[in-house]
Design a protein around this motif. Structure first.
Motif, PDB file in Angstrom:
ATOM      1  N   ALA A  11      43.886  36.263  35.002  1.00 17.55           N
ATOM      2  CA  ALA A  11      43.101  35.759  36.128  1.00 17.55           C
ATOM      3  C   ALA A  11      43.634  36.299  37.445  1.00 17.55           C
ATOM      4  N   MET A  12      44.953  36.449  37.551  1.00 19.84           N
ATOM      5  CA  MET A  12      45.538  37.007  38.772  1.00 19.84           C
ATOM      6  C   MET A  12      45.147  38.478  38.929  1.00 19.84           C
ATOM      7  N   MET A  13      45.161  39.233  37.836  1.00 22.54           N
ATOM      8  CA  MET A  13      44.721  40.635  37.898  1.00 22.54           C
ATOM      9  C   MET A  13      43.262  40.726  38.325  1.00 22.54           C
ATOM     10  N   LEU A  14      42.428  39.854  37.791  1.00 22.85           N
ATOM     11  CA  LEU A  14      41.016  39.831  38.151  1.00 22.85           C
ATOM     12  C   LEU A  14      40.843  39.507  39.628  1.00 22.85           C
ATOM     13  N   LEU A  15      41.591  38.557  40.132  1.00 20.82           N
ATOM     14  CA  LEU A  15      41.512  38.184  41.540  1.00 20.82           C
ATOM     15  C   LEU A  15      41.946  39.338  42.439  1.00 20.82           C
ATOM     16  N   ILE A  16      43.041  39.968  42.115  1.00 25.20           N
ATOM     17  CA  ILE A  16      43.536  41.086  42.922  1.00 25.20           C
ATOM     18  C   ILE A  16      42.559  42.255  42.878  1.00 25.20           C
ATOM     19  N   ALA A  17      42.009  42.544  41.706  1.00 29.19           N
ATOM     20  CA  ALA A  17      41.049  43.644  41.587  1.00 29.19           C
ATOM     21  C   ALA A  17      39.778  43.366  42.374  1.00 29.19           C
ATOM     22  N   SER A  18      39.297  42.129  42.351  1.00 27.15           N
ATOM     23  CA  SER A  18      38.080  41.816  43.101  1.00 27.15           C
ATOM     24  C   SER A  18      38.342  41.846  44.602  1.00 27.15           C
ATOM     25  N   LEU A  19      39.527  41.425  45.037  1.00 26.65           N
ATOM     26  CA  LEU A  19      39.874  41.531  46.456  1.00 26.65           C
ATOM     27  C   LEU A  19      40.023  42.993  46.880  1.00 26.65           C
ATOM     28  N   ALA A  20      40.586  43.818  46.010  1.00 27.38           N
ATOM     29  CA  ALA A  20      40.695  45.244  46.315  1.00 27.38           C
ATOM     30  C   ALA A  20      39.311  45.878  46.394  1.00 27.38           C
ATOM     31  N   GLY A  21      38.430  45.529  45.465  1.00 26.98           N
ATOM     32  CA  GLY A  21      37.061  46.030  45.516  1.00 26.98           C
ATOM     33  C   GLY A  21      36.348  45.595  46.780  1.00 26.98           C
ATOM     34  N   LEU A  22      36.589  44.351  47.199  1.00 28.45           N
ATOM     35  CA  LEU A  22      36.001  43.844  48.441  1.00 28.45           C
ATOM     36  C   LEU A  22      36.496  44.633  49.640  1.00 28.45           C
ATOM     37  N   ALA A  23      37.789  44.895  49.693  1.00 25.42           N
ATOM     38  CA  ALA A  23      38.352  45.663  50.810  1.00 25.42           C
ATOM     39  C   ALA A  23      37.784  47.079  50.845  1.00 25.42           C
ATOM     40  N   ILE A  24      37.661  47.706  49.694  1.00 23.74           N
ATOM     41  CA  ILE A  24      37.127  49.072  49.640  1.00 23.74           C
ATOM     42  C   ILE A  24      35.652  49.086  50.029  1.00 23.74           C
ATOM     43  N   ALA A  25      34.901  48.107  49.564  1.00 14.42           N
ATOM     44  CA  ALA A  25      33.479  48.031  49.915  1.00 14.42           C
ATOM     45  C   ALA A  25      33.288  47.772  51.406  1.00 14.42           C
ATOM     46  N   LEU A  26      34.124  46.918  51.985  1.00 14.85           N
ATOM     47  CA  LEU A  26      34.050  46.681  53.426  1.00 14.85           C
ATOM     48  C   LEU A  26      34.379  47.956  54.205  1.00 14.85           C
ATOM     49  N   TYR A  27      35.392  48.673  53.750  1.00 19.81           N
ATOM     50  CA  TYR A  27      35.743  49.939  54.388  1.00 19.81           C
ATOM     51  C   TYR A  27      34.576  50.923  54.315  1.00 19.81           C
TER      52      TYR A  27
END
Length: 121
Positions: A11-27
């Motif tokens: 679940a922690m890996m999933l959370l970190i990956a989704s936050l990373a995807g969010l940051a990349i999409a925002l960029y």
């Protein structure tokens, strides 16, 4: 009974990956010359990653088997849809983040259940 951090690794890996995807999409959405800045597709990727982040946080708290299975299916659909959208947008790092999120989801799926942990302690 507290849950050890090793059982929540997926679940922690999933959370970190989704936050990373969010940051990349925002960029990608806000930075000029990314090829997708200001587009509807990039905005959809932002909202999809945000939804995955919320579902990953909810995954930490669920305890019922039916709710857990339903949530994992929704997360799987969200990961696949976001991966496909990222491919269409040529945002390969979001694709990588979604694959890492899938690995986290699989790790969370195979973790021992609460009942199994209670009987071993």
């Amino acid at each position: 009974m507290s849950i050890s951090p090793s059982t929540r690794l997926g679940a922690m890996m999933l959370l970190i990956a989704s936050l990373a995807g969010l940051a990349i999409a925002l960029y990608a959405y806000f930075t000029p010359l990314t090829g997708v800045n200001g587009t509807l597709g990039a905005m959809v990727a932002i909202f999809a990653c945000l939804a995955l982040t919320v579902m990953a946080l909810i995954l930490f708290k669920v305890s019922g088997r039916g709710v857990s299975i339903t949530l994992r299916v929704l997360i799987l659909i969200g990961l696949a849809g976001t991966f496909f959208a990222a491919m269409l947008l040529h945002q390969w790092w979001i694709c990588v983040a979604m694959v890492i999120g899938l690995i986290g989801l699989l790790l969370d799926t195979v973790r021992p259940s609460h009942h199994a942990r209670a009987t071993h302690t």
